[in-house]
Structures are given as structure tokens and as C-alpha cells.
Design an enzyme around this catalytic site. Structure first.
Site, PDB file in Angstrom:
ATOM      1  N   LYS A   1      35.248  39.424  45.794  1.00 18.16           N
ATOM      2  CA  LYS A   1      35.119  40.528  44.834  1.00 18.16           C
ATOM      3  C   LYS A   1      33.663  40.676  44.477  1.00 18.16           C
ATOM      4  O   LYS A   1      32.913  39.702  44.464  1.00 18.16           O
ATOM      5  CB  LYS A   1      35.916  40.232  43.565  1.00 18.16           C
ATOM      6  CG  LYS A   1      36.259  41.462  42.777  1.00 18.16           C
ATOM      7  CD  LYS A   1      37.383  42.236  43.472  1.00 18.16           C
ATOM      8  CE  LYS A   1      38.033  43.244  42.594  1.00 18.16           C
ATOM      9  NZ  LYS A   1      39.392  43.509  43.061  1.00 18.16           N
TER      10      LYS A   1
HETATM   11  N1  GLU Z   1      40.152  46.536  44.817  1.00 15.15           N
HETATM   12  C1  GLU Z   1      41.474  46.504  45.377  1.00 15.15           C
HETATM   13  C2  GLU Z   1      42.236  45.286  44.907  1.00 15.15           C
HETATM   14  O1  GLU Z   1      41.967  44.751  43.859  1.00 15.15           O
HETATM   15  C3  GLU Z   1      41.455  46.676  46.895  1.00 15.15           C
HETATM   16  C4  GLU Z   1      40.704  45.628  47.646  1.00 15.15           C
HETATM   17  C5  GLU Z   1      40.562  45.940  49.132  1.00 15.15           C
HETATM   18  O2  GLU Z   1      41.105  46.926  49.587  1.00 15.15           O
HETATM   19  O3  GLU Z   1      39.885  45.165  49.810  1.00 15.15           O
HETATM   20  O4  GLU Z   1      43.178  44.862  45.513  1.00 15.15           O
END
Ligand code: GLU
Length: 428
Positions: A118
Site C-alpha cells: 500500500k
Molecule cells: N485499493 C484497493 C484495495 O484496497 C485495490 C487494490 C488493487 O487493486 O491493487 O483493495
């Protein structure tokens, strides 16, 4: 040269429990239950890599502002890492670390060949012009370029970012390489290798899993009522798709507060209103409720689709829903979890409920790597199959171990990742 530091303009998020401590506590419960080997346990409860960057951005008035950003990679045992990038004034290292750990479990439950990551920048994107946002994104992408790549770590949109943000990251990374690298990010526009269905994927997954849960509980979903906290990408698509299936959406909210109509909101009208006015404020044919009131409305399903720590010890006892679908990451803290569980509320945990987004991100990455693209129908069908299969597997674990849905999901996830860690063993 005058440089100012982007500080913390009025954090929007409640100062609830430390998100990474919450993530570790949730992991510890599963590790304990699985009697996990202490070595593997100590590895998995930490984040493998963290990058903190501080970088200057040219602002429209000619000044230069400093911004702080992070990228955390929780675990690299099952493949490259995957996860969104968040632009929000409340971003902290602890939050990014927690979110990266949750991504690891999400990918494991859905059998996606990734570990979790993240990223985030401490910024209120609504305060910046498009040009400033582009400058910020390109510089941040450059700062984290040592970390990301199609075989290393693949960012995607999250709170405060979107397909345009991903296009700027893809372009910046590609410019450095000298050729186009679409697979470095997912959630891109279709014109540069994005996938059909990605934009609404998280909301679609939320809709599918909510209906599965209602069916499992023998509740007629066409008679169910739903309240949704948050009307960004996830909340708005969840509302639209649930309403399309005949589910009555009675309340939705955004940062300005919520609207409630027990007879059901006309979601296409609400979407049009937000499109025109920029927020829900002033919407007619509904009564005003605060974000806190929305959480305690008498509904069949409550969908927190905003930020962490919304349901805590203080308000968990007042939740009147039969089902909670965690469309946001980390909206319920461990104390609240116990209260909701004792009150017989069926909770679909974030790592199960909101994984539709990363699942279609995985489809996008595979399509980019193969240079072969699938139809929307194919994407939707594959997503529905994976959501239902994951729901069934978590439910089976819940029933066989006699635990709640969160612990069941964690049992599957932690077992999958620890098997990979054990198989690879420790280098050197
Ligand atoms: N931000 C989204 C999540 O928390 C998608 C992450 C992604 O597609 O890599 O799952």
C-alpha cells in the site's frame, strides 16, 4: 527558493486505534488459533519493506511545497506485491502498513499470486489543482520507482486517487524506461491498457457478496434495506449495483453527511445530483442524517464504505443491521468486532468483501502482460465466480471451525501465506 511543508490540515479521520496495531491484533488471533509456528508468526506480523519519501512539488502560484509519502510491502513470499495508493490528509505510516498487511490476506483468500502493499501521500487532493496533482503524482511515482514495477509491486487506485492518477504513474514510469509499461499499475484508463469492469469492480464485488450473504441467511434480498457510509468510487457503485438488483438502498452519505429515506432512495437520481453538485448536500426527498446516525439506522445491511475505525466500542452496540459488509478497509475495530459478534450480526470482513477491486486489478495485469484483452461480460463473470467461490470457502471455514467470518477469512489467508513462507524457507 521558498519551500513550505504540507502539514496536516485538519485530519478528517477520527483518531481511533492505531491501524497497524489493529491489523496485528487481528493477525495474532488467527495465528493463535492456527497454533502457527513462532518463527513464521514473527515474520508475518511485521511489514517486510517500507519506503518513506519526502519530496518537493511546484505549485501553481510558483511556490514549492514539501510532501510526505510512503509505500509499504508487507509480504513478498507469494509473488509481487499489490495494493492501492491513497491521497488523504490522514495518511500515516501506521495506516499504510496496516493496509499493506490487509492486502496480503485479501490476495491470499482470493488465490491471487501477490503479496500485499500500500502507498499513500499526506495530502488533501481537493485542495490541489489538476496540474498540481499531476506534478505531485509524477514526482511521487519517481520517488517510489525504485520499489515498483510489473514484477515487483503494482499500485492501483484507492481513496483520493483514480484512473487519471494511474495514467500519470504509468506514463512517468514508462518515460524513465523508454517504452510503455502498462502492467506497472492497474485501474488505468481503457485507452492505455486498463480493463473493462475495473472501475466498478469493488462495488460489484460488494453487491455480489452482500446478496450471497443474504441468501445464506435465508433473507429475501429484494426485501432487504441497505445503508451505505461513503459515496466515493466504492460506495456509489455498490449503491448503484445493489439498487439495480432490486435491493432497497435507504441511506447513503459522504463527507458532508447523509440522506435517508425509509421508502428507498432513487439511486440514479442521487448519482445525477452528486454529479451536478459535487456532494449529497441539499438532496431533496430524503431526511438529513449524520454519518454517525447512518451507522445505527434500522436496516438489513450496513455497508461502511469510507475509512477505518468507524464502528468502535462506543457505537457497535447501537448497530441495528443484520449484516455488515465491510466495503472500506478496517472500518470495524477488534473491540467492536466482539460486540457485533455477540449481537449475532453477520459480518463480511474487508479482506473478503472488498476484494473485487484487486481481483479485477489482477485480471488487468494478466491482460497487460499477455497483450490480450477480455470482454466486459467475461470480466464480470470471472469476478462473480471468484467472489462466490471465496465466500463459500470462508463460510465453510467458519462452519468447520465454529468461528466468525473474520477469523474464518484470516484462517484461510494466514494458512496460505505461511505455507508459502515455509516452502521457501529463510534465505540464506
Ligand atoms: N485499493 C484497493 C484495495 O484496497 C485495490 C487494490 C488493487 O487493486 O491493487 O483493495
Amino acid at each position: 527558493m521558498v519551500v513550505t511543508q504540507q502539514g496536516r490540515p485538519s485530519p478528517v479521520m477520527d483518531a481511533g486505534p492505531d491501524p497497524f496495531v489493529t491489523a496485528q491484533r487481528q493477525f495474532d488471533i488467527a495465528a493463535e488459533f492456527l497454533n502457527l509456528d513462532p518463527g513464521v508468526r514473527s515474520i508475518l506480523r511485521e511489514v517486510q519493506r517500507v519506503l518513506e519519501v519526502n519530496f518537493p512539488v511546484h505549485m501553481d502560484d510558483g511556490s514549492i511545497e514539501m510532501f510526505k509519502g510512503y509505500r509499504a510491502q508487507h509480504n513478498l513470499h507469494r509473488g509481487p506485491t499489490k495494493g492501492g495508493i491513497r491521497y488523504h490528509p490522514g495518511v500515516t505510516l501506521s495506516e499504510v502498513k496496516a493496509l499493506s498487511m490487509w492486502m496480503t490476506w485479501k490476495c491470499a483468500i482470493f488465490k491471487l499470486p501477490y503479496g500485499g502493499a500500500k502507498g499513500g501521500v499526506v495530502v488533501d487532493p481537493r485542495r490541489l489543482s489538476q496540474h498540481e496533482l499531476e506534478n505531485l503524482t509524477r514526482r511521487f511515482a519517481t520517488e517510489i520507482s525504485v520499489f515498483i514495477g510489473p514484477e515487483r509491486d503494482i499500485p492501483a487506485p484507492d481513496v483520493g486517487t483514480n484512473a487519471q492518477t494511474m495514467a500519470w504513474i504509468m506514463d512517468t514510469y514508462s518515460m524513465h524506461k523508454g517504452y510503455s509499461v502498462p502492467a506497472v499499475v492497474t485501474g488505468k484508463p481503457l485507452s492505455i491498457g486498463g480493463s473493462e469492469g475495473r472501475n466498478e469492480a469493488t462495488g460489484r464485488g460488494v453487491m455480489i457478496i452482500t446478496i450471497e450473504a443474504l441468501k445464506h441467511l435465508d433473507l429475501d434480498y429484494q426485501k432487504a434495506t441497505v445503508a451505505i457510509q461513503g459515496f466515493g468510487n466504492v460506495g456509489s457503485h455498490s449503491a448503484r449495483l445493489l439498487a439495480k438488483e432490486g435491493v432497497k438502498v435507504v441511506a447513503v452519505s459522504d463527507v458532508t453527511g447523509g440522506i435517508y429515506n425509509p421508502a428507498g432512495l432513487n439511486i440514479p437520481d442521487v448519482l445525477r445530483y452528486v454529479e451536478e453538485h459535487g456532494s449529497l448536500q441539499g438532496f431533496r426527498n430524503a431526511e438529513y442524517v449524520t454519518n454517525a446516525e447512518l451507522l445505527t439506522l434500522p436496516v438489513t445491511v450496513l455497508i461502511p464504505a469510507a475509512l477505518e475505525n468507524q464502528i468502535t466500542e462506543t457505537n457497535a452496540g447501537q448497530v441495528r443491521a443484520r449484516v455488515i459488509t465491510e466495503a472500506a478497509n478496517g472500518p470495524v475495530d477488534p473491540e467492536a468486532d466482539e460486540i457485533l459478534n455477540d449481537n449475532g450480526i453477520f459480518l463480511l470482513p474487508d479482506v473478503l468483501a472488498n476484494a473485487g477491486g484487486v481481483t479485477v486489478s489482477y485480471f488487468e495485469w494478466v491482460q497487460d502482460l499477455q497483450n490480450f484483452f477480455w470482454s466486459e461480460k467475461e470480466i464480470d463473470q470471472r469476478l462473480a465466480d471468484i467472489m462466490r467461490d471465496s465466500f463459500r470457502r470462508v463460510l465453510a471455514a467458519k462452519e468447520s471451525h465454529d468461528v466468525n467470518m473474520r477469523l474464518a477469512a484470516y484462517i484461510l489467508a494466514v494458512k496460505t501465506v505461511s505455507d508459502a513462507s515455509n516452502a521457501r524457507s529463510i534465505y540464506p
